[in-house]
Design an enzyme around this catalytic site. Structure first.
Site, PDB file in Angstrom:
ATOM      1  N   GLY A   7       0.823  -1.208   0.000  1.00 12.89           N
ATOM      2  CA  GLY A   7       0.000   0.000   0.000  1.00 12.89           C
ATOM      3  C   GLY A   7       0.857   1.257   0.000  1.00 12.89           C
ATOM      4  O   GLY A   7       1.589   1.507   0.955  1.00 12.89           O
ATOM      5  N   ALA A   8       0.743   2.037  -1.095  1.00 13.91           N
ATOM      6  CA  ALA A   8       1.518   3.291  -1.186  1.00 13.91           C
ATOM      7  C   ALA A   8       0.620   4.482  -0.892  1.00 13.91           C
ATOM      8  O   ALA A   8       0.706   5.513  -1.550  1.00 13.91           O
ATOM      9  CB  ALA A   8       2.152   3.417  -2.568  1.00 13.91           C
ATOM     10  N   VAL A  14      -1.049   7.093   2.330  1.00 13.63           N
ATOM     11  CA  VAL A  14      -0.394   7.955   3.319  1.00 13.63           C
ATOM     12  C   VAL A  14       0.371   7.137   4.352  1.00 13.63           C
ATOM     13  O   VAL A  14       1.567   7.384   4.621  1.00 13.63           O
ATOM     14  CB  VAL A  14      -1.456   8.829   4.038  1.00 13.63           C
ATOM     15  CG1 VAL A  14      -0.800   9.715   5.077  1.00 13.63           C
ATOM     16  CG2 VAL A  14      -2.225   9.657   3.041  1.00 13.63           C
ATOM     17  N   GLU A  24       2.066  -1.531  -4.562  1.00 18.85           N
ATOM     18  CA  GLU A  24       0.762  -0.850  -4.623  1.00 18.85           C
ATOM     19  C   GLU A  24      -0.074  -1.443  -5.762  1.00 18.85           C
ATOM     20  O   GLU A  24       0.422  -1.613  -6.878  1.00 18.85           O
ATOM     21  CB  GLU A  24       1.000   0.656  -4.842  1.00 18.85           C
ATOM     22  CG  GLU A  24      -0.205   1.458  -5.267  1.00 18.85           C
ATOM     23  CD  GLU A  24      -1.333   1.486  -4.228  1.00 18.85           C
ATOM     24  OE1 GLU A  24      -1.072   1.836  -3.075  1.00 18.85           O
ATOM     25  OE2 GLU A  24      -2.470   1.139  -4.605  1.00 18.85           O
ATOM     26  N   HIS A  65       9.506  38.016   5.254  1.00 20.23           N
ATOM     27  CA  HIS A  65      10.706  37.616   4.519  1.00 20.23           C
ATOM     28  C   HIS A  65      11.865  37.442   5.484  1.00 20.23           C
ATOM     29  O   HIS A  65      12.065  38.290   6.341  1.00 20.23           O
ATOM     30  CB  HIS A  65      11.085  38.680   3.490  1.00 20.23           C
ATOM     31  CG  HIS A  65      12.369  38.354   2.790  1.00 20.23           C
ATOM     32  ND1 HIS A  65      12.435  37.415   1.781  1.00 20.23           N
ATOM     33  CD2 HIS A  65      13.634  38.813   2.981  1.00 20.23           C
ATOM     34  CE1 HIS A  65      13.692  37.302   1.370  1.00 20.23           C
ATOM     35  NE2 HIS A  65      14.437  38.144   2.091  1.00 20.23           N
TER      36      HIS A  65
END
Ligand SMILES: Cc1cc2nc3c(=O)[nH]c(=O)nc-3n(C[C@H](O)[C@H](O)[C@H](O)COP(=O)(O)OP(=O)(O)OC[C@H]3O[C@@H](n4cnc5c(N)ncnc54)[C@H](O)[C@@H]3O)c2cc1C
Length: 474
Positions: A190-191, A193, A213, A453
């Site tokens: 399973g790829a 989360v 997957e 910034h």
């Protein structure tokens, strides 16, 4: 004699415990029942998220990232460490400590908000709109009655057919967070989360990780541009990901052998020291005795609810992973708050269009709203602007310039329809986009806001400027 409450919440994960607190804040008398326990039998409220999900995974992701930085990135900063060693036992101990702090925090919050906590399993014994009877079975048996019940029982990992979780070699998310030594060869099925996050943790600590997957596309839910960048970066990191595989057999002996057909249909076999299975989760409804009140489930076994989390039974509500929608802790929390407010006669607000998604790999991936592909498929004319972290001063100073921010706006109105980030601190950066979308902002709105910034957030402003082809620093 049964103890009576205005609201009984079954489950103290992020959906349940937050619902309980909010209901108590609104002046209702509230009980919350949860059965999770520590190894020594003490209450461990917080559900999957706190005990074996969001919190421990992020603790290990941070520790493993620190380790990788010391090993590979600090030299460039002029920091040299001789004889770097990994103390995995300490790393796991720290993770457990972070979890306990969260468990204790929830118990404290219950006390502070006068939520009565019951440690045990809750189930319906009967009742109707005038009041429901709930039985608690734990160290002691309790009988409760309540006018409103919130079911927040969460979800559990789905096992691969023919490869039951054994807690040793074939692991679910709980096992994946507690492997006692770094496996040399780690397989992940399973790829999604969880697979990517767990694979990243153990790769950083030294495992050779191979992710298998079934789907043909990588990160199908993400924007294609982001998915492509992620695939490139993960491959460079050494995370081997094979797509479009079909698993035929898993054999568990001293190691685990997975037989599968690759995307070309060719038979393959891979042997691992441990196998993590992360192929999705199933809703927890077993043992609730839902039949006692006629609580309806949908065709996939989730408690059936409407947009407002009302079930088919009056005054019985359901939130979080046990109902439709994304299995995310913050979605569960939002639903919990909304339901508590509805019970108290107030308005409840959950905007499913602005639920952010985050994958805490390195680089992090986060998005809100629609992808370019979804919008094009819907026939929406769009303008998109991207800005790479390579051109952001803060990212260069951090030494983390992978990825970009992409803002997608409606071509005619300039309203933001989706924002996609892959890069440093994407999980934090996405909040600005969520706020913007919630307020119906245009890309121009973000473009004319003053951003500090040097900060990573300037990449968000620049991507918004790029929608109108006027990025300043790229
Ligand atoms: C490895 C992993 C990482 C994750 N990372 C993230 C992340 O980074 N961000 C994110 O948003 N989501 C993440 N998630 C998903 C997140 O954990 C879930 O979406 C969230 O926990 C759902 O909350 P919930 O309250 O619905 O259910 P749960 O958290 O599952 O809690 C339900 C609770 O109810 C208890 N319970 C069940 N039945 C009964 C009963 N009959 N009586 C008493 N108690 C009962 C359970 O034991 C549990 O304690 C992750 C999940 C995993 C597995």
């Amino acid at each position: 004699m049964a103890r009576n409450f205005d609201v009984v919440v079954i489950g103290a994960g992020p959906g349940g415990y937050i619902a309980a607190i909010r209901a108590a804040q609104l002046g209702l008398s509230v009980a919350c029942i949860d059965d999770w326990k520590t190894a020594d039998g003490k209450p461990a409220p917080g559900g999957t998220c706190t005990n074996v999900g969001c919190i421990p995974s992020k603790a290990l992701l941070q520790s493993s990232e620190n380790y990788e930085h010391v090993a590979h990135a600090y030299g460039e900063h002029g920091i040299r460490v001789k004889e770097l060693t990994l103390d995995l036992a300490q790393m796991l101990k720290r993770k457990d400590k972070v979890v306990r702090q969260n468990n204790d925090g929830i118990l404290y919050l219950f006390k502070k908000n006068k939520v009565t906590f019951f440690h045990g399993r809750g189930s319906f014994s009967g009742g109707d709109a005038n009041g429901y009877q709930i039985a608690v079975s734990g160290k002691s048996e309790e009988a409760l009655t309540a006018r409103h019940v919130i079911v927040a029982t969460g979800s559990s990992p789905r096992a691969l057919p023919g490869a039951d979780f054994d807690g040793k070699l074939v692991l679910d998310n709980e096992g994946a967070l507690a492997i006692p030594e770094v496996p040399k060869r780690l397989g992940v099925i399973g790829a999604g989360v969880i697979g990517l996050e767990m694979g990243s943790v153990w790769r950083r600590l030294g495992s050779e990780v191979r992710i298998l997957e079934a789907l043909p596309a990588f990160l199908g839910a993400a924007d294609e541009q982001v998915a492509k960048e992620a695939a490139k970066v993960f491959a460079k990191q050494g995370l081997a990901i094979e797509l479009g595989v079909k698993i035929s057999k898993v054999t568990v002996k001293k190691s685990v052998t997975v037989d599968y057909a690759d995307s070309a249909g060719k038979a393959q076999s891979a042997t691992f020291d441990r196998l993590i299975v992360a192929i999705g989760r199933v809703p927890n409804t077993v043992g609730l005795n839902a039949e006692a009140v006629g609580l309806g489930l949908d065709e996939r076994g989730f408690v059936a609810v409407d947009q407002d989390c009302r079930t088919n039974v009056p005054n019985v509500w359901a939130v979080g992973d046990v109902v439709r929608g994304p299995m995310l802790a913050h979605k569960a929390e939002e639903e919990g708050v909304a339901v508590a407010q509805r019970i108290a006669g107030q308005h409840g607000h959950v905007d499913f269009n602005t639920v952010p998604w985050v994958i805490y790999t390195s680089p992090e991936i986060a998005w809100v709203g629609k992808t370019e592909q979804q919008l094009k498929a819907d026939g929406v004319e769009i303008r998109a602007g991207s800005f790479p972290f390579m051109a952001n001063g803060r990212a260069r100073a951090l030494g983390d310039t992978t990825g970009f921010v992409k803002v997608i706006a409606d071509a005619h109105t300039d309203r933001i329809l989706g924002v996609h980030v892959i890069g440093p601190m994407a999980s934090e950066l996405i909040s600005e986009a969520v706020v913007a979308m919630e307020f119906g902002a245009s890309a121009e709105d973000i473009a004319i806001i003053c951003h500090a910034h040097p900060s990573l957030s300037e990449a968000m402003k620049e991507a918004a400027l790029a929608v109108d082809n006027r990025a300043l620093n790229f």
